[in-house]
Every structure is written in structure tokens, then in C-alpha cells.
Design an enzyme around this catalytic site. Structure first.
Site, PDB file in Angstrom:
ATOM      1  N   ASP A 157      39.234  74.981  25.462  1.00 39.94           N
ATOM      2  CA  ASP A 157      39.970  74.126  26.371  1.00 39.94           C
ATOM      3  C   ASP A 157      40.600  75.048  27.423  1.00 39.94           C
ATOM      4  OD1 ASP A 157      41.521  71.936  27.395  1.00 39.94           O
ATOM      5  OD2 ASP A 157      43.206  72.645  26.185  1.00 39.94           O
ATOM      6  N   ASP A 203      43.737  74.216  29.984  1.00 42.58           N
ATOM      7  CA  ASP A 203      45.197  74.159  30.116  1.00 42.58           C
ATOM      8  C   ASP A 203      45.890  74.265  28.757  1.00 42.58           C
ATOM      9  OD1 ASP A 203      44.790  73.739  32.861  1.00 42.58           O
ATOM     10  OD2 ASP A 203      44.715  71.564  32.594  1.00 42.58           O
ATOM     11  N   ASP A 260      50.162  75.630  30.401  1.00 45.35           N
ATOM     12  CA  ASP A 260      50.169  74.199  30.705  1.00 45.35           C
ATOM     13  C   ASP A 260      51.469  73.878  31.417  1.00 45.35           C
ATOM     14  OD1 ASP A 260      50.187  71.325  30.629  1.00 45.35           O
ATOM     15  OD2 ASP A 260      48.643  71.465  29.084  1.00 45.35           O
ATOM     16  N   TYR A 270      49.765  68.710  36.517  1.00 47.88           N
ATOM     17  CA  TYR A 270      48.432  69.188  36.861  1.00 47.88           C
ATOM     18  C   TYR A 270      48.484  70.487  37.647  1.00 47.88           C
ATOM     19  CZ  TYR A 270      47.764  64.368  35.617  1.00 47.88           C
ATOM     20  OH  TYR A 270      47.800  63.188  34.942  1.00 47.88           O
ATOM     21  N   CYS A 314      35.136  56.666  29.742  1.00 48.32           N
ATOM     22  CA  CYS A 314      33.902  57.441  29.925  1.00 48.32           C
ATOM     23  C   CYS A 314      33.464  58.009  28.577  1.00 48.32           C
ATOM     24  CB  CYS A 314      34.154  58.586  30.900  1.00 48.32           C
ATOM     25  SG  CYS A 314      35.308  59.811  30.251  1.00 48.32           S
TER      26      CYS A 314
END
Ligand SMILES: [Mg+2]
Ligand SMILES: [Zn+2]
Length: 178
Positions: free
Chosen positions: A9, A11, A17, A21, A99
Site C-alpha cells: 500500500d 499512504d 498518511d 489526500y 468498482c
């Protein structure tokens, strides 16, 4: 030695993190020891695949090209220092778009496998959120939780029992390699 693959992964694992964003390269800050960890993986014949949810794209906060620029920025930094990132898969979708690629779904891994003609089952998958660990388990990867990013919160709730836990990416990579 044959190549090995590892899924990361982004972030909260590779970079700090922000609990917001990363919309410009200036706010991309590597986690302590993560540069060293990425280089160590590369030097030990691990091919690194990054799988990252970036719904900020479809929230309209940044373009897909903007995210690509940020990724090129940090990947180039790693390359300059002797490491490499083989491939990065980005899910741009919001939760409600339902999705097949937003983690914990496995579409990012399937897309990477198809494009690269590789198999990621049995590979390590390092993440900081439950969605990373669930994605790993669903796909047959070996889940590793790091306590950076959301990781300390994930650690204090419930997660797949086969998960190995480390302080950060550096500690996880040291364990994998040694
Ligand atoms: Mg994360
Ligand atoms: Zn998606």
C-alpha cells in the site's frame, strides 16, 4: 535468483498518511526508514507492486495525471537511490461507485497480474488498513500490518489472524529479508 513480488500500500506505509489526500508532491513525505526498506527489497530481488486507493481523483480533487506526477516524483527518488518500483495500480473510484478495484476488493492485484503476466498469490502484502489486509487474504497474499498511518488503529481493532505485525515498513522488510 528468480524474481519475487511484493505488494505495498502507499499512504501510511511508504509515505506519511496525512489523514487527508496527498495532492501535491511537496506533501509527499516518506515514512521513517521507508526509502531504505524499498531499496533493500530491490537489492534482494523483490519486485515491488504498489496498490493504492486514491478516491481523491473521482472526488475531483486531483486528476489521474496529477496523481501520476506525484507517483513519478517519489518513484524517481527511489530509482536515483538504487531501488525500483516495478508497477503501481491506482483505484480512482469513490466507495459508492462500487468498482471492482477499490481495496478490500482485489481488482488492483488482478490488473497488475494481467498487465505484467505474473502471479501475486503467496506474495507478501503490506498495508496499514483493514482493507489492505482483507484484500491480501481474499487474493491469497500473505498479510502484513504496519503500525504507521492508520496501522495503530487497525492493530487495536480486529484483523485477519494470520497477519504479521510490525512497527513500520523498515521493520517488516528487515524481517522478510533476514
Ligand atoms: Mg494506507
Ligand atoms: Zn476502483
Amino acid at each position: 535468483m528468480p524474481d519475487k513480488y511484493i505488494v505495498l500500500d502507499r499512504d501510511g506505509v511508504i509515505n506519511v498518511d496525512l489523514f487527508d489526500y496527498v495532492l501535491k508532491k511537496e506533501t509527499f513525505e516518506f515514512e521513517k526508514g521507508s526509502i531504505e526498506a524499498l531499496i533493500k527489497l530491490s537489492k534482494n530481488n523483490y519486485q515491488i507492486i504498489v496498490a493504492t486507493n486514491q478516491k481523491c481523483i473521482n472526488l475531483g480533487l486531483i486528476s489521474a495525471e496529477g496523481i501520476e506526477k506525484i507517483n513519478n516524483f517519489w518513484i524517481n527518488k527511489i530509482k536515483e537511490l538504487g531501488g525500483d518500483i516495478l508497477h503501481i495500480e491506482v483505484c480512482p473510484h469513490r466507495d459508492e461507485e462500487n468498482c471492482n478495484c477499490r481495496k478490500p476488493k482485489t481488482g488492483l492485484l488482478i490488473a497488475a497480474e494481467k498487465k505484467l503476466n505474473i502471479n501475486l498469490k503467496e506474495s507478501y502484502f503490506i498495508g496499514d488498513k483493514l482493507s489492505d489486509l482483507e484484500c491480501a487474504v481474499s487474493h491469497g497474499c500473505k498479510p502484513i500490518l504496519v503500525k504507521t498511518g492508520y496501522g495503530s488503529r487497525t492493530f487495536s481493532s480486529s484483523y485477519p489472524k494470520e497477519t504479521k505485525v510490525f512497527e513500520n515498513l523498515k521493520a517488516a522488510v528487515d524481517w522478510i529479508i533476514n
